[in-house]
Design an enzyme around this catalytic site. Sequence first.
Site, PDB file in Angstrom:
ATOM      1  N   ARG A 132     -68.007 -17.807 -14.774  1.00 21.86           N
ATOM      2  CA  ARG A 132     -68.332 -19.239 -14.888  1.00 21.86           C
ATOM      3  C   ARG A 132     -67.679 -20.047 -13.763  1.00 21.86           C
ATOM      4  O   ARG A 132     -67.239 -21.191 -13.982  1.00 21.86           O
ATOM      5  CB  ARG A 132     -67.927 -19.813 -16.241  1.00 21.86           C
ATOM      6  CG  ARG A 132     -68.372 -19.009 -17.438  1.00 21.86           C
ATOM      7  CD  ARG A 132     -69.859 -18.783 -17.480  1.00 21.86           C
ATOM      8  NE  ARG A 132     -70.242 -17.956 -18.624  1.00 21.86           N
ATOM      9  CZ  ARG A 132     -71.490 -17.522 -18.809  1.00 21.86           C
ATOM     10  NH1 ARG A 132     -72.448 -17.816 -17.957  1.00 21.86           N
ATOM     11  NH2 ARG A 132     -71.774 -16.782 -19.856  1.00 21.86           N
ATOM     12  N   LYS A 182     -57.734 -13.137 -25.738  1.00 27.99           N
ATOM     13  CA  LYS A 182     -59.045 -13.328 -26.372  1.00 27.99           C
ATOM     14  C   LYS A 182     -59.298 -12.047 -27.156  1.00 27.99           C
ATOM     15  O   LYS A 182     -59.556 -10.997 -26.569  1.00 27.99           O
ATOM     16  CB  LYS A 182     -60.107 -13.540 -25.294  1.00 27.99           C
ATOM     17  CG  LYS A 182     -61.538 -13.564 -25.804  1.00 27.99           C
ATOM     18  CD  LYS A 182     -62.513 -13.885 -24.658  1.00 27.99           C
ATOM     19  CE  LYS A 182     -63.966 -13.879 -25.132  1.00 27.99           C
ATOM     20  NZ  LYS A 182     -64.922 -14.241 -24.072  1.00 27.99           N
ATOM     21  N   GLU A 211     -66.479 -12.007 -28.676  1.00 27.45           N
ATOM     22  CA  GLU A 211     -67.485 -11.608 -27.687  1.00 27.45           C
ATOM     23  C   GLU A 211     -67.212 -10.216 -27.124  1.00 27.45           C
ATOM     24  O   GLU A 211     -67.289  -9.996 -25.918  1.00 27.45           O
ATOM     25  CB  GLU A 211     -67.567 -12.658 -26.566  1.00 27.45           C
ATOM     26  CG  GLU A 211     -67.973 -14.035 -27.077  1.00 27.45           C
ATOM     27  CD  GLU A 211     -68.196 -15.079 -25.997  1.00 27.45           C
ATOM     28  OE1 GLU A 211     -67.588 -14.976 -24.919  1.00 27.45           O
ATOM     29  OE2 GLU A 211     -69.001 -16.018 -26.247  1.00 27.45           O
ATOM     30  N   ARG A 262     -56.374 -17.099 -28.554  1.00 23.80           N
ATOM     31  CA  ARG A 262     -57.558 -17.968 -28.615  1.00 23.80           C
ATOM     32  C   ARG A 262     -58.287 -17.871 -29.957  1.00 23.80           C
ATOM     33  O   ARG A 262     -58.408 -16.785 -30.538  1.00 23.80           O
ATOM     34  CB  ARG A 262     -58.509 -17.643 -27.455  1.00 23.80           C
ATOM     35  CG  ARG A 262     -57.844 -17.960 -26.123  1.00 23.80           C
ATOM     36  CD  ARG A 262     -58.713 -17.633 -24.947  1.00 23.80           C
ATOM     37  NE  ARG A 262     -59.696 -18.647 -24.659  1.00 23.80           N
ATOM     38  CZ  ARG A 262     -60.994 -18.407 -24.522  1.00 23.80           C
ATOM     39  NH1 ARG A 262     -61.492 -17.195 -24.718  1.00 23.80           N
ATOM     40  NH2 ARG A 262     -61.816 -19.373 -24.207  1.00 23.80           N
ATOM     41  N   ARG A 273     -72.191 -20.667 -36.627  1.00 25.25           N
ATOM     42  CA  ARG A 273     -71.165 -20.429 -35.609  1.00 25.25           C
ATOM     43  C   ARG A 273     -70.112 -21.544 -35.614  1.00 25.25           C
ATOM     44  O   ARG A 273     -68.937 -21.299 -35.353  1.00 25.25           O
ATOM     45  CB  ARG A 273     -71.848 -20.299 -34.240  1.00 25.25           C
ATOM     46  CG  ARG A 273     -70.893 -20.172 -33.090  1.00 25.25           C
ATOM     47  CD  ARG A 273     -71.622 -19.829 -31.810  1.00 25.25           C
ATOM     48  NE  ARG A 273     -70.730 -20.012 -30.674  1.00 25.25           N
ATOM     49  CZ  ARG A 273     -71.063 -19.807 -29.417  1.00 25.25           C
ATOM     50  NH1 ARG A 273     -72.281 -19.400 -29.113  1.00 25.25           N
ATOM     51  NH2 ARG A 273     -70.195 -19.996 -28.440  1.00 25.25           N
ATOM     52  N   ASP A 301     -68.971 -24.676 -27.995  1.00 26.63           N
ATOM     53  CA  ASP A 301     -68.597 -24.128 -26.696  1.00 26.63           C
ATOM     54  C   ASP A 301     -68.743 -25.144 -25.567  1.00 26.63           C
ATOM     55  O   ASP A 301     -69.679 -25.034 -24.775  1.00 26.63           O
ATOM     56  CB  ASP A 301     -69.468 -22.892 -26.421  1.00 26.63           C
ATOM     57  CG  ASP A 301     -68.850 -21.984 -25.375  1.00 26.63           C
ATOM     58  OD1 ASP A 301     -67.703 -22.237 -24.977  1.00 26.63           O
ATOM     59  OD2 ASP A 301     -69.520 -21.012 -24.970  1.00 26.63           O
ATOM     60  N   GLU A 340     -69.359 -25.303 -16.914  1.00 30.83           N
ATOM     61  CA  GLU A 340     -70.294 -24.270 -17.358  1.00 30.83           C
ATOM     62  C   GLU A 340     -71.596 -24.850 -17.925  1.00 30.83           C
ATOM     63  O   GLU A 340     -72.686 -24.481 -17.506  1.00 30.83           O
ATOM     64  CB  GLU A 340     -69.608 -23.387 -18.393  1.00 30.83           C
ATOM     65  CG  GLU A 340     -70.532 -22.327 -18.966  1.00 30.83           C
ATOM     66  CD  GLU A 340     -69.838 -21.394 -19.944  1.00 30.83           C
ATOM     67  OE1 GLU A 340     -68.615 -21.495 -20.138  1.00 30.83           O
ATOM     68  OE2 GLU A 340     -70.542 -20.543 -20.520  1.00 30.83           O
ATOM     69  N   GLU A 350     -75.674 -36.557 -20.494  1.00 27.33           N
ATOM     70  CA  GLU A 350     -76.065 -36.426 -21.903  1.00 27.33           C
ATOM     71  C   GLU A 350     -77.478 -36.976 -22.116  1.00 27.33           C
ATOM     72  O   GLU A 350     -78.260 -36.425 -22.885  1.00 27.33           O
ATOM     73  CB  GLU A 350     -75.065 -37.179 -22.781  1.00 27.33           C
ATOM     74  CG  GLU A 350     -75.348 -37.062 -24.265  1.00 27.33           C
ATOM     75  CD  GLU A 350     -74.282 -37.736 -25.118  1.00 27.33           C
ATOM     76  OE1 GLU A 350     -73.512 -38.555 -24.573  1.00 27.33           O
ATOM     77  OE2 GLU A 350     -74.235 -37.441 -26.316  1.00 27.33           O
ATOM     78  N   TRP A 387     -76.703 -15.176 -30.488  1.00 23.78           N
ATOM     79  CA  TRP A 387     -75.486 -15.963 -30.245  1.00 23.78           C
ATOM     80  C   TRP A 387     -75.374 -17.179 -31.153  1.00 23.78           C
ATOM     81  O   TRP A 387     -74.345 -17.865 -31.158  1.00 23.78           O
ATOM     82  CB  TRP A 387     -75.441 -16.429 -28.787  1.00 23.78           C
ATOM     83  CG  TRP A 387     -75.452 -15.282 -27.833  1.00 23.78           C
ATOM     84  CD1 TRP A 387     -76.546 -14.645 -27.325  1.00 23.78           C
ATOM     85  CD2 TRP A 387     -74.318 -14.603 -27.276  1.00 23.78           C
ATOM     86  NE1 TRP A 387     -76.162 -13.619 -26.490  1.00 23.78           N
ATOM     87  CE2 TRP A 387     -74.800 -13.574 -26.439  1.00 23.78           C
ATOM     88  CE3 TRP A 387     -72.931 -14.780 -27.402  1.00 23.78           C
ATOM     89  CZ2 TRP A 387     -73.946 -12.712 -25.744  1.00 23.78           C
ATOM     90  CZ3 TRP A 387     -72.095 -13.929 -26.693  1.00 23.78           C
ATOM     91  CH2 TRP A 387     -72.595 -12.911 -25.889  1.00 23.78           C
TER      92      TRP A 387
HETATM   93  O1  GCW Z   1     -68.399 -20.233 -23.012  1.00 24.58           O
HETATM   94  C1  GCW Z   1     -68.236 -18.881 -23.099  1.00 24.58           C
HETATM   95  C2  GCW Z   1     -68.549 -18.359 -21.753  1.00 24.58           C
HETATM   96  C3  GCW Z   1     -67.944 -17.014 -21.477  1.00 24.58           C
HETATM   97  C4  GCW Z   1     -66.448 -17.115 -21.776  1.00 24.58           C
HETATM   98  C5  GCW Z   1     -66.280 -17.513 -23.228  1.00 24.58           C
HETATM   99  C6  GCW Z   1     -64.823 -17.700 -23.627  1.00 24.58           C
HETATM  100  C7  GCW Z   1     -64.641 -15.996 -20.695  1.00 24.58           C
HETATM  101  O2  GCW Z   1     -69.933 -18.334 -21.595  1.00 24.58           O
HETATM  102  O3  GCW Z   1     -68.194 -16.688 -20.149  1.00 24.58           O
HETATM  103  O4  GCW Z   1     -65.783 -15.920 -21.501  1.00 24.58           O
HETATM  104  O5  GCW Z   1     -66.914 -18.732 -23.454  1.00 24.58           O
HETATM  105  O6  GCW Z   1     -64.391 -18.837 -23.678  1.00 24.58           O
HETATM  106  O7  GCW Z   1     -64.145 -16.733 -23.883  1.00 24.58           O
END
Ligand code: GCW
Length: 675
Positions: free
Chosen positions: A168, A289, A293, A326, A343, A372, A400, A508, A537
Amino acid sequence: MSEHTVSTPGWHAAWLPDDAFASLGRRTVVVLGAPGDGAPLVATVVAELRAATDRSGGRLVLADGDAASADGDLPRADGDTPDLVLAVDPAAGLPAEGYAVERARGTTRVTAADDAGLLYGLFHVVRLGEGAFDDALAPSRHAPAHAVRMLDHWDNVDVHDVMGQVERGFAGGSIFYSDGALRDDLTRVGAYARLLAASGVNRVAVNNVNVHRTEARLLTDRLDDVVRLAEAFRPWGIRVHLAVSFGAPMTLGGLATCDPLDPAVADWWTGTARRVYEAIPDFGGFVVKADSEGQPGPFAYGRDHADGANVLARALAPYGGVVHWRAFVYNHHQDWRDRKTDRARAAYDHFTPLDGKFDENVVVQVKFGPLDFQVREPVSPMLAAMPRTHLALELQVTQEYTGQQKHVYYLPEQWSEVLGWEPWGDGRTVSDAARDVVAVSNVGDDRFWTGHPLAQANLYGFGRLAWDPALDPADLLDEWVGLTFPGADPRVQDVLRDLMRGSRATYEQYTAPLGVCFMVGPGHYGPGVDYYEYSPWGTYHFADRDGIGVDRTRASGTGYAGQYPEPWASTYESLDTCPDELLLFFHHVPYTHVLHSGKTVVQHVYDTHTDGAARTEEMARRWSDLDGLVDDALFGRVRELLAEQVRSAGEWRDQVRTYFWRHSGVPDERGGPLY
Ligand code: GCW
C-alpha cells in the site's frame, strides 16, 4: 515502483528547507551546558544551530552553566544579549519531552525537561520563524499528549509479488530496503528521521506487519540491519520497533509449535528479545498482526489474543519494551449470502472479553474505524470498551482508500474529528482513551517523499496531531505551508488553502456515499461499486431495486450499533437521529428516504457526485495560478496528479450516479447525464 521515482540523488526538503531556519540562523544563540553530558540529542540540537547560524550569519555560543544559574543574568555572548537561549533543566517541572518558551528583555528562552524536549523546543522556534523573536511572544508550555507517536512502515525487504516493495505504498520503493537488502547508504533515512522529529514522531516500526520470510529474519540473523536503522533514527529521538511474525518460533526457531503457553515457545521469545536488546539497548518493541488476513496467531492452538500478546510482552518486559498487538482481526472468508456475519463487529467481539487480561506492556492497536481506513466510517466502538487495557489508535497516512496519493486529501481534517470524538458524549475523547497514536507511513523513495507533494502535509500533520490532538487542522496547514514554502508569494498560501481545506469532504462527495464504505475497484483505487459486494472480505451495501445500506441496528440488523456506549448506541440505532453521513453504514433504506438535509438519498448521491467532481476541476484550475510561483518540478508533479484526480473523480461520478439510477429508476431532478 511509481512512475515518479527518480534515479538522480537528492530529495525535496519537505518542511525543513534551509530557509525555514533563516530567522533563527541570523540570531545570536546560546546553548547552556552542552554538549558532552551524555545527552546525544543535545549534540543534534547544537549541530542544527551551528548549521543554521553558519548559513545565515548568526552566532552560536556554547556556554557553561546550568539553566538555573542563568535565570537572572543571561550569559553574555561577547557583550551581546543573546536572542535565544536553549537549556535543559530537569528541575523546571516539565513533563518528559516537554519544553517551555518565554521571552523577556530581548531574549527568547527555551527550557526543556530533557534532551528530547530541547530538540522539540528547537523545532518550535523554527515553526515560529520571526515570531519567536517578537517581544509580544506569549509564554507557553508544551508537552506531548501521547508518549508514543509512532509510524508503521509496511515496507518489505524483498519485493513482494503482489504488494511490491512497500505494501500500500504510493511513493515508489522503500527508503530502507531495496531489492532484498537494507540499503548501504542510509543518509536519506537520517533525513527522514530529522523530518519526523520536527513533526513530533518518536517511534518507527521498520517493516510490514504482514511479515514474509526474509522480513521475519530481521528479528534474528538480519538483526544487524535493524541495528543500522536504529543508529540512523537515534540522533533524532526516535526508537525503532519491529513487526514480528507470531509463527517465528517455528519458522525461525525450528520449534514444532508456536503455542504461546508452551514453555519452549516462551523461552524462544525470551532469548530472542535478549539478543535484540544486547544489540539495540533502546529498542522499542514488537508490532504484531496475528490471526488476521492469513497471518499466524494463537487461535491455531485454541488460545486467545491475550495469551498470544503476553508471551511476547514478557520477553520484552525486562528491557522496557512494548508489544503493539493489532486488533484488526476478522473473518476474511465470508459468504455474501450470510446476512449475520458483520466484519464491523469483529474486533470488538474478539477483544473486549479480554479486557484486563493483557500485560502492562501490551498495547492493543485499533484502527480508527471498525472496517478499514475508509473516507467515512464511525469511530471504532472498541476504543471505548477496554478501560483496563492500553490502547493505540491506528491511523493511515498512506492513502490506501483515500486516493493513493494521486488525489488531494488532507487527512488531518479527518483525524482531528476522530481524536476529538466523544464516545460517551461527556467530554472524554478518543485521544483520552488511546494511550498511543500510530499511523501507517506514506513515504517512499520518491523525490518528494510522498508521491503527491501535497501529501507531505499529511505526514507532517500526523506527527503534530499525535503531539497535540487539539491543534486545528487549518492552522496546521498554514504552519506546513509556512515551513515548506518560506517566503513564497502570498498566493501560494491562498491556493493551498483552497485546494486542501475541505479536500476530505470533496473526496467523500464523489466516492462511496453516506458511510457506505468500500465501493472501490482492484487495488482499492477508483470506483468498483459491486467489486467487493460478493467477495469473501465482507459485504458493504446490499443494494437492490428498493434500497441500499447495511442494517446494523440491534432491532433488526447485525447489532453492531449496540457496541457503542450511550448516547451513541441510541443515536445510531434510530433513523431519526443517525447522522446523514453515516446513514448507510447503520441502516438499509429506500432510495427515496429523506435525509435530515431534506434531500432524498438518491438525489443526495446525484448532487454530491456532480458537485464533488466539478470541484476537482476547479482545484486543477486554481493550481495553475501557481505556475512560476513554486518550484517547477513540484508544480508539474501536482498539475499532473490533479489531472488524474479530475479524470478519476469523473469516473466515480458517472459510475456511482449511473448505478443509483439503474437500481432506483429515479431520475436526477437536476438533470445531469446518466448512462
Ligand atoms: O487495509 C488492509 C490492507 C492490507 C493491510 C491490512 C492491515 C498490511 O489492504 O494491505 O496489510 O489492511 O492493516 O493489516
